[in-house]
Design a protein around this motif. Structure first.
Motif, short mmCIF file in Angstrom:
data_model
loop_
_atom_site.label_atom_id
_atom_site.label_comp_id
_atom_site.label_asym_id
_atom_site.label_seq_id
_atom_site.Cartn_x
_atom_site.Cartn_y
_atom_site.Cartn_z
N UNK A 23 21.56 64.89 -16.74
CA UNK A 23 21.09 65.72 -15.62
C UNK A 23 19.57 65.72 -15.59
N UNK A 24 18.96 65.90 -16.75
CA UNK A 24 17.49 65.91 -16.85
C UNK A 24 16.90 64.59 -16.34
N UNK A 25 17.47 63.48 -16.79
CA UNK A 25 16.92 62.17 -16.41
C UNK A 25 17.14 61.89 -14.93
N UNK A 26 18.30 62.28 -14.41
CA UNK A 26 18.56 62.11 -12.97
C UNK A 26 17.51 62.84 -12.14
N UNK A 27 17.29 64.10 -12.46
CA UNK A 27 16.33 64.89 -11.68
C UNK A 27 14.93 64.31 -11.83
N UNK A 28 14.55 63.90 -13.03
CA UNK A 28 13.22 63.32 -13.22
C UNK A 28 13.04 62.06 -12.37
N UNK A 29 14.02 61.17 -12.43
CA UNK A 29 13.93 59.93 -11.65
C UNK A 29 13.90 60.22 -10.16
N UNK A 30 14.74 61.14 -9.70
CA UNK A 30 14.78 61.47 -8.27
C UNK A 30 13.46 62.11 -7.81
N UNK A 31 12.86 62.93 -8.66
CA UNK A 31 11.54 63.49 -8.32
C UNK A 31 10.50 62.38 -8.27
N UNK A 32 10.51 61.49 -9.25
CA UNK A 32 9.55 60.38 -9.27
C UNK A 32 9.67 59.53 -8.00
N UNK A 33 10.91 59.29 -7.58
CA UNK A 33 11.16 58.48 -6.38
C UNK A 33 10.98 59.28 -5.08
N UNK A 34 10.64 60.55 -5.21
CA UNK A 34 10.41 61.44 -4.07
C UNK A 34 11.67 61.64 -3.22
N UNK A 94 24.30 78.50 3.58
CA UNK A 94 23.62 79.70 4.11
C UNK A 94 22.11 79.51 4.19
N UNK A 95 21.58 78.73 3.26
CA UNK A 95 20.14 78.49 3.27
C UNK A 95 19.75 77.53 4.39
N UNK A 96 20.75 77.01 5.09
CA UNK A 96 20.48 76.22 6.28
C UNK A 96 20.11 74.79 6.05
N UNK A 97 20.40 74.26 4.89
CA UNK A 97 20.04 72.87 4.62
C UNK A 97 21.23 72.17 3.97
N UNK A 98 22.28 71.98 4.73
CA UNK A 98 23.48 71.38 4.17
C UNK A 98 23.50 69.86 4.35
N UNK A 99 22.41 69.28 4.81
CA UNK A 99 22.39 67.83 4.97
C UNK A 99 22.35 67.17 3.59
N UNK A 100 22.97 66.01 3.48
CA UNK A 100 23.00 65.33 2.18
C UNK A 100 21.63 64.80 1.78
N UNK A 101 21.48 64.51 0.50
CA UNK A 101 20.24 63.91 0.01
C UNK A 101 20.04 62.56 0.67
N UNK A 102 18.79 62.21 0.93
CA UNK A 102 18.53 60.86 1.43
C UNK A 102 18.80 59.88 0.29
N UNK A 103 19.14 58.67 0.64
CA UNK A 103 19.43 57.63 -0.35
C UNK A 103 20.57 58.05 -1.28
N UNK A 161 12.99 47.81 -9.41
CA UNK A 161 13.89 47.62 -8.28
C UNK A 161 14.13 48.94 -7.55
N UNK A 162 14.29 50.02 -8.30
CA UNK A 162 14.45 51.34 -7.69
C UNK A 162 13.23 51.69 -6.86
N UNK A 163 12.06 51.47 -7.42
CA UNK A 163 10.82 51.77 -6.68
C UNK A 163 10.75 50.96 -5.39
N UNK A 164 11.09 49.69 -5.47
CA UNK A 164 11.02 48.83 -4.28
C UNK A 164 12.02 49.26 -3.21
#
Length: 171
Positions: A23-34, A94-103, A161-164
């Motif tokens: 979970x930690x690594x997933x969130x870190x990578x997703x933050x890095x990739x914006x 309820x927070x009004x942002x039920x759209x899925x994550x991009x990518x 490859x992820x970055x690209x």
């Protein structure tokens, strides 16, 4: 964006995450990739990038009945599977942002990797974000992660490859 949305959307995209380290690594990578906002501050510990804030949120969400954290059998170590409970899903709506994550396909692909693969990729991205590149990147990685050193080139390729794919102007 707050923790409820970040964790809720992540769990919505993948269904479940197996392991705190993963979970930690997933969130870190997703933050890095914006792909998610830079909400959690990451430092470096033995298993790579780590956010105490994320760890606290996961434990708190479990105590508040927002996520299910069940122990799973993984051999000699304790591991946990994290899934969203209906209460978290409803809060996200309820927070009004039920759209899925991009990518979402990238998020699912990352979740399909082992925690060791994500540890290596996350560490490489962490070192790159702190200015390491080329030989210095490899040397530092191999010093920090001697057990993963044999896979450095393969994990560096995966990180690039992820970055690209996600950050077309990067790498």
């Amino acid at each position: 964006m707050n923790s409820i949305l970040i964790i809720g959307q992540l769990l919505d995209a993948v269904g479940a995450v197996e392991g705190r380290k993963k979970f930690q690594k997933l969130v870190h990578i997703l933050q890095y990739l914006k792909l998610i906002p830079s909400h959690f501050k990451f430092g470096y510990l033995h298993y790579g990038p780590y956010s105490e804030g994320l760890d606290v949120e996961l434990r708190t969400f479990g105590e508040e009945g927002l996520i299910q954290e069940e122990q799973i059998e993984t051999g000699p170590y304790k591991a946990y599977r994290f899934t969203a409970k209906e209460k978290l899903t409803n809060l996200v709506k309820k927070l009004g942002d039920s759209k899925p994550l991009s990518h979402a396909e990238v998020v699912k692909e990352l979740n399909g990797k082992s925690s060791l693969e994500l540890e290596a990729i996350s560490t490489i991205l962490y070192l790159r974000s702190s200015g390491k590149d080329g030989k210095a990147l490899k040397d530092t990685f191999c010093e920090l992660k001697p057990k993963l050193a044999k896979d450095f080139e393969q994990r560096l390729k995966a990180a690039r490859e992820l970055e690209k794919r996600v950050l077309p102007k990067a790498a």
